[in-house]
Design a protein around this motif. Structure first.
Motif, PDB file in Angstrom:
ATOM      1  N   PRO A  22       0.818  -1.225   0.000  1.00  0.00           N
ATOM      2  CA  PRO A  22       0.000   0.000   0.000  1.00  0.00           C
ATOM      3  C   PRO A  22       0.845   1.266   0.000  1.00  0.00           C
ATOM      4  O   PRO A  22       0.368   2.322  -0.391  1.00  0.00           O
ATOM      5  CB  PRO A  22      -0.810  -0.081   1.304  1.00  0.00           C
ATOM      6  N   TRP A  23       2.104   1.153   0.446  1.00  0.00           N
ATOM      7  CA  TRP A  23       2.913   2.360   0.514  1.00  0.00           C
ATOM      8  C   TRP A  23       3.352   2.816  -0.870  1.00  0.00           C
ATOM      9  O   TRP A  23       3.874   3.886  -1.032  1.00  0.00           O
ATOM     10  CB  TRP A  23       4.140   2.155   1.402  1.00  0.00           C
ATOM     11  N   GLN A  24       3.109   1.964  -1.859  1.00  0.00           N
ATOM     12  CA  GLN A  24       3.430   2.384  -3.212  1.00  0.00           C
ATOM     13  C   GLN A  24       2.220   3.000  -3.900  1.00  0.00           C
ATOM     14  O   GLN A  24       2.370   3.788  -4.802  1.00  0.00           O
ATOM     15  CB  GLN A  24       3.962   1.193  -4.024  1.00  0.00           C
ATOM     16  N   SER A  25       1.044   2.633  -3.419  1.00  0.00           N
ATOM     17  CA  SER A  25      -0.244   3.294  -3.717  1.00  0.00           C
ATOM     18  C   SER A  25      -0.392   3.793  -5.151  1.00  0.00           C
ATOM     19  O   SER A  25      -0.577   4.978  -5.378  1.00  0.00           O
ATOM     20  CB  SER A  25      -0.482   4.455  -2.760  1.00  0.00           C
ATOM     21  N   SER A  26      -0.290   2.921  -6.112  1.00  0.00           N
ATOM     22  CA  SER A  26      -0.440   3.401  -7.482  1.00  0.00           C
ATOM     23  C   SER A  26      -1.907   3.576  -7.821  1.00  0.00           C
ATOM     24  O   SER A  26      -2.276   4.455  -8.580  1.00  0.00           O
ATOM     25  CB  SER A  26       0.201   2.417  -8.456  1.00  0.00           C
ATOM     26  N   VAL A  43      -4.315   4.510  -5.782  1.00  0.00           N
ATOM     27  CA  VAL A  43      -4.874   5.714  -5.164  1.00  0.00           C
ATOM     28  C   VAL A  43      -4.444   6.951  -5.928  1.00  0.00           C
ATOM     29  O   VAL A  43      -5.144   7.943  -6.004  1.00  0.00           O
ATOM     30  CB  VAL A  43      -4.410   5.816  -3.692  1.00  0.00           C
ATOM     31  N   SER A  44      -3.224   6.853  -6.466  1.00  0.00           N
ATOM     32  CA  SER A  44      -2.643   8.077  -7.011  1.00  0.00           C
ATOM     33  C   SER A  44      -2.904   8.214  -8.500  1.00  0.00           C
ATOM     34  O   SER A  44      -2.141   8.836  -9.209  1.00  0.00           O
ATOM     35  CB  SER A  44      -1.138   8.077  -6.763  1.00  0.00           C
ATOM     36  N   VAL A  45      -3.984   7.635  -8.994  1.00  0.00           N
ATOM     37  CA  VAL A  45      -4.278   7.770 -10.423  1.00  0.00           C
ATOM     38  C   VAL A  45      -4.506   9.235 -10.748  1.00  0.00           C
ATOM     39  O   VAL A  45      -5.286   9.924 -10.106  1.00  0.00           O
ATOM     40  CB  VAL A  45      -5.545   6.939 -10.765  1.00  0.00           C
ATOM     41  N   GLY A  46      -3.794   9.703 -11.720  1.00  0.00           N
ATOM     42  CA  GLY A  46      -3.940  11.105 -12.109  1.00  0.00           C
ATOM     43  C   GLY A  46      -3.002  12.030 -11.360  1.00  0.00           C
ATOM     44  O   GLY A  46      -2.880  13.206 -11.687  1.00  0.00           O
ATOM     45  N   MET A  47      -2.322  11.518 -10.334  1.00  0.00           N
ATOM     46  CA  MET A  47      -1.423  12.370  -9.547  1.00  0.00           C
ATOM     47  C   MET A  47      -0.058  12.378 -10.210  1.00  0.00           C
ATOM     48  O   MET A  47       0.477  11.326 -10.562  1.00  0.00           O
ATOM     49  CB  MET A  47      -1.320  11.788  -8.136  1.00  0.00           C
ATOM     50  N   LEU A  48       0.472  13.534 -10.402  1.00  0.00           N
ATOM     51  CA  LEU A  48       1.753  13.619 -11.100  1.00  0.00           C
ATOM     52  C   LEU A  48       2.713  14.489 -10.296  1.00  0.00           C
ATOM     53  O   LEU A  48       2.284  15.421  -9.619  1.00  0.00           O
ATOM     54  CB  LEU A  48       1.551  14.214 -12.501  1.00  0.00           C
TER      55      LEU A  48
END
Lengths: 140, 260
Positions: free
Chosen positions: B211-215, B217-222
């Motif tokens: 979970p600490w890599q959380s790809s 959750v971070s959809v769209g986050m750049l």
């Protein structure tokens, strides 16, 4: 999604690359929470290189709330702040220093759970004391 | 004999008056003796009549001058009195002005303090507004970092437990970075050998992607825009970060409003 592509049209990064960069930076910054890893970096001389130091300064953007919310190990932010100082980077070469940081970090990590157990104990004691007068009253 | 004596005395006195003529022109008022002497000489009808008239004329003139002086002196006295009155008025006005000055200074001080405090308040309001996050988000985040024991040790933690407040050797190597580079397994890198053995027991929450890599959750986050070259001193890169972060924040704020 459209706004992002507009934002990055001037750069030579594709969206895929930017996402990968985000992912890798997220992982890397959290690795900084590990004092053993920091010691590893120091002993291999990474912390002495100017580009690396600049990179550490660049990583400070993770302190912003929009980015910080993705961090699972928030200790890394404190480590990042400390890494901005040259003195700290120099000291990390010593294994003893890294060990000391590790110990203190673990103790701090356990601090909250210890505090919580103490609070729970205190609460239990308080409830016991409150029950006693009632017990006396019913006895009478 | 007495008359002769008095005559002689007046004649002798008249003499000095002649000498005194130039003096009387300039001197302060003639003395009583001279007047008495003149009166005597007049009554005795001495042959020195012409000189007497001269002296008399001088006296009259002198008298006129004195009268003039007295008049002028009186006028000056009046003017002086007026001046004193006016001076008192001026003093009074000066006092009033000073009083007003003090009050003005006080008022200015109070207003300056008020304005300063208002500005400070505005600053803090601005700051609070900038840092405002929905309580739901904060609670969600707090839950995330606490439930995974990242900031608070599990209650049953004992030394020997492989769990740590940082990503362990294993977690680091199973991430994207670990796969990108072929890092040789090294006791130094990550846990001490003892813990690595203990880490043979895999943690319960082991998933291929931690979970600490959380790809997801971070959809769209750049990440903020930055050149590849960290060798150079980045002069304006902080600004770039700010711009990008601002763009991100508008987007994230809109998304948070959607979630609300």
């Amino acid at each position: 999604m459209l706004c992002y592509s507009n934002l990055f049209c001037v750069s030579n990064f594709t969206e895929e690359q930017a996402r990968n960069r985000f992912q890798s930076e997220l992982e890397f910054i959290q690795c900084l929470a590990n004092p053993n890893y920091l010691n590893f970096l120091a002993q291999r001389g990474y912390l002495r290189e100017k580009p690396f130091v600049n990179y550490l300064k660049y990583l400070l953007y993770w302190k912003e709330p929009e980015y910080a919310k993705f961090l699972k190990y928030p200790h890394c932010l404190h480590m990042l702040e400390l890494l901005q100082y040259e003195h700290f980077r120099k000291e990390l070469v010593n294994a003893q220093c890294a060990k000391f940081i590790d110990e203190q970090q673990l103790l701090h990590w356990q601090h909250y759970s210890r505090k919580r157990t103490r609070l729970q104990q205190a609460l239990a004691e308080q409830q016991q004391q409150q029950q006693l007068p009632h017990g006396n009253a019913t006895a009478k | 004999m007495a008359v002769r004596l008095s005559l002689a005395s007046t004649w002798r006195a008249a003499r000095p008056s002649k000498e005194m003529l130039p003096h009387t022109m300039t001197d302060p008022p003639p003395n009583r003796e001279l007047i008495e002497m003149l009166a005597l000489s007049r009554s005795q009808k001495l042959p020195q009549g012409g000189e007497d008239t001269q002296i008399l004329e001088l006296l009259v003139q002198r008298d006129r001058e004195f009268q003039e002086l007295m008049r002028v002196a009186q006028e000056q006295g009046k003017v002086h009195q007026e001046m004193q009155v006016l001076e008192k008025e001026v003093e009074k006005r000066d006092c009033d002005i000073q009083q007003l000055q003090k009050q003005l200074k006080e008022a200015e001080h109070i207003l300056a303090t008020a304005v300063y405090q208002a500005k400070e308040k505005l600053k803090s309001i601005d700051k609070a507004r900038k840092g405002s996050i929905s309580s739901e988000e904060i609670i969600k985040y707090a839950h995330r970092i606490s439930a995974s024991n990242a900031v608070c040790a599990p209650l049953n933690w004992v030394p020997g437990d492989p769990r740590r407040p940082y990503p362990t050797d294993l977690e680091m190597r199973s991430g994207m970075l670990g796969h990108m580079s072929n890092l040789p397994t090294n006791g130094v890198n990550g846990h001490l050998p003892g813990d690595a053995l203990a880490a043979g027991r895999l943690p319960d929450v082991l998933t291929p992607q931690y979970p600490w890599q959380s790809s997801d959750v971070s959809v769209g986050m750049l990440p903020p825009h930055h050149g590849n070259d960290f060798g150079l001193e980045p002069p304006g890169h902080n600004k770039e970060n700010e711009d990008d972060v601002e763009a991100m924040s508008t987007d994230s704020s809109s998304s948070s409003s959607d979630s609300d």
